[in-house]
Write a protein that holds these residues in place. Sequence first.
Motif: not given
Length: 72
Positions: A55-63, A65-72
């Motif tokens: 979960c620490l990695t969630l703090l340092f991910r760019s928005e 990157t997160h958006t791109r993976h959630s739509h895949a």
Amino acid sequence: MFLDKIALTLSIIGGLNWGVIGLFNFDLVAFICGGSGTWIARIIYTVVGLAALWCLTLLFRSEETHTRHSHA
């Protein structure tokens, strides 16, 4: 991402267990597993700790990157 949701769920469970320890001096994991030193309790504590590290990695991910993976 599926792993993010699992890690977050485990971290929340671990946080709730710590809250119960702090408020009531009662370790639910140890109670369920027959003590905090049993192998199953130690595995649960380790898995929850690893989930928190994930979960620490969630703090340092760019928005982005997160958006791109959630739509895949």
